[in-house]
Design an enzyme around this catalytic site. Structure first.
Site, PDB file in Angstrom:
ATOM      1  N   ASP A 115     116.949 152.572 -29.891  1.00 19.80           N
ATOM      2  CA  ASP A 115     116.555 152.020 -28.601  1.00 19.80           C
ATOM      3  C   ASP A 115     115.045 151.926 -28.454  1.00 19.80           C
ATOM      4  OD1 ASP A 115     117.175 151.054 -25.983  1.00 19.80           O
ATOM      5  OD2 ASP A 115     116.560 152.988 -25.171  1.00 19.80           O
ATOM      6  N   LYS A 144     125.129 144.403 -19.471  1.00 24.78           N
ATOM      7  CA  LYS A 144     124.259 143.825 -18.447  1.00 24.78           C
ATOM      8  C   LYS A 144     124.710 142.393 -18.188  1.00 24.78           C
ATOM      9  CE  LYS A 144     120.336 146.807 -19.558  1.00 24.78           C
ATOM     10  NZ  LYS A 144     118.930 146.871 -20.023  1.00 24.78           N
ATOM     11  N   LYS A 201     124.617 157.863 -24.310  1.00 25.10           N
ATOM     12  CA  LYS A 201     123.255 157.465 -23.984  1.00 25.10           C
ATOM     13  C   LYS A 201     122.411 158.685 -23.615  1.00 25.10           C
ATOM     14  CE  LYS A 201     122.858 153.510 -21.762  1.00 25.10           C
ATOM     15  NZ  LYS A 201     122.399 152.587 -22.831  1.00 25.10           N
ATOM     16  N   GLU A 212     122.853 156.691 -28.714  1.00 24.25           N
ATOM     17  CA  GLU A 212     121.564 156.059 -28.467  1.00 24.25           C
ATOM     18  C   GLU A 212     120.447 157.018 -28.865  1.00 24.25           C
ATOM     19  OE1 GLU A 212     120.276 153.692 -24.645  1.00 24.25           O
ATOM     20  OE2 GLU A 212     119.733 155.799 -24.369  1.00 24.25           O
ATOM     21  N   ARG A 241     130.959 121.349  -7.381  1.00 18.33           N
ATOM     22  CA  ARG A 241     129.936 122.388  -7.512  1.00 18.33           C
ATOM     23  C   ARG A 241     130.487 123.643  -8.188  1.00 18.33           C
ATOM     24  NH1 ARG A 241     125.868 122.825  -9.451  1.00 18.33           N
ATOM     25  NH2 ARG A 241     125.356 120.883  -8.373  1.00 18.33           N
TER      26      ARG A 241
END
Length: 281
Positions: free
Chosen positions: A218, A136, A168, A197, A101
């Site tokens: 973005d 992410k 950002k 960004e 597994r």
């Protein structure tokens, strides 16, 4: 395609095995297999895709039982089809069952990411845009998942907060001004490219004037991205990001943008269907 991150791989696999086996081990196998039984395990592809994680699966088996023989019929990055025998593992049946597994979880997950990435890359192939991943990723599996992206033909963005500058929206808010944020970043790290960004053409213009090396567009529409390409006119690398999927990626790619980053190739990737069939000798 760069090599598999060995240290991260070993840490992840050993942690996964410890999670699965606990302190008591595989109590089902121990109870049912009272005598040693020799077997071979066949890893069968149940759908078409791109393979990734062979060495991870191999380490899972070897960590359980060093005497197991692991034979791979393909290499990472290769296309596999439903019905293909990907791997053969020979040795004691109990050992194969203990590692099964964990090996499958990694192989299916990483191959799913490689397969998803390859689909994005294929869509963008007629154009110049590279397909990039994002941060992410599954916590503690980033290095492996980004390796799978490379297996699928994609390009890694930054590995973490430590190896690239990306200003950002919240950085800009905290600094008070986009231009100030860019200037401070360049002063602190003059040898590194500075990415910013942006969310509008006005911000793109401001980022260009501030001297940004890379500008992320973005959540802009394909037509807005095309306008940004005209505005930048080669003065900075342009990267489209946000809301990009297989149904709209061609529209973004044909805009002339240099890079397209998407979390869909990691967060939304469906594990590739692979099974293990145990055959007694």
């Amino acid at each position: 395609m760069t090599s598999l991150p060995i240290d991260e791989m070993k840490r992840a696999v050993l942690s996964a095995l410890a999670e699965d086996l606990g302190e008591r081990g595989d109590i089902t196998t121990s109870a049912v297999l009272v005598e040693k039984v020799s077997a071979r395990g066949l890893f069968l592809a149940e759908s078409d895709g791109i393979l990734a994680g062979l060495a991870v699966a191999q380490f899972a088996f070897k960590a359980v039982d060093e005497s197991l023989t692991f034979l791979a019929n393909f290499e990472d990055g290769e296309h596999i089809e439903a019905g293909d025998i990907i791997i053969e593992v020979h040795g004691e049946a109990a050992s194969i069952l203990k590692a099964e597994r964990t090996a499958l979880n990694f192989l299916q997950h990483l191959s799913g990411i490689a397969t998803a990435t390859s689909k994005f890359v294929e869509k963008a192939k007629p154009f110049k845009a590279e397909i990039l991943d994002t941060r992410k990723t599954t916590p503690c599996l980033r290095a492996l998942e980004k390796y799978a992206v490379r297996c699928g033909g994609g390009v890694n963005h930054r590995m973490g907060l430590y190896d690239a500058i990306l200003i950002k929206d919240n950085h800009i808010k905290a600094a008070g001004d986009l231009t100030v944020a860019v200037r401070r970043a360049k002063e602190a790290h003059p040898d590194m490219a500075v990415e910013v960004e942006t969310e509008s053409l006005e911000m793109v213009k401001e980022a260009l004037e501030a001297g940004a090396d890379i500008i992320m567009l973005d959540n802009m529409t394909p037509s807005e991205v095309m306008e940004a390409v005209k505005v930048a006119h080669g003065r900075a690398i342009l990267e489209a990001s946000g809301g990009i999927n297989l149904s709209n990626i061609e529209e973004y790619a044909k805009s002339g943008v240099d890079r397209i980053s998407t979390s869909a190739i990691t967060q939304a990737a469906v594990p590739l269907a692979i099974s293990l069939d145990l055959i007694l000798k």
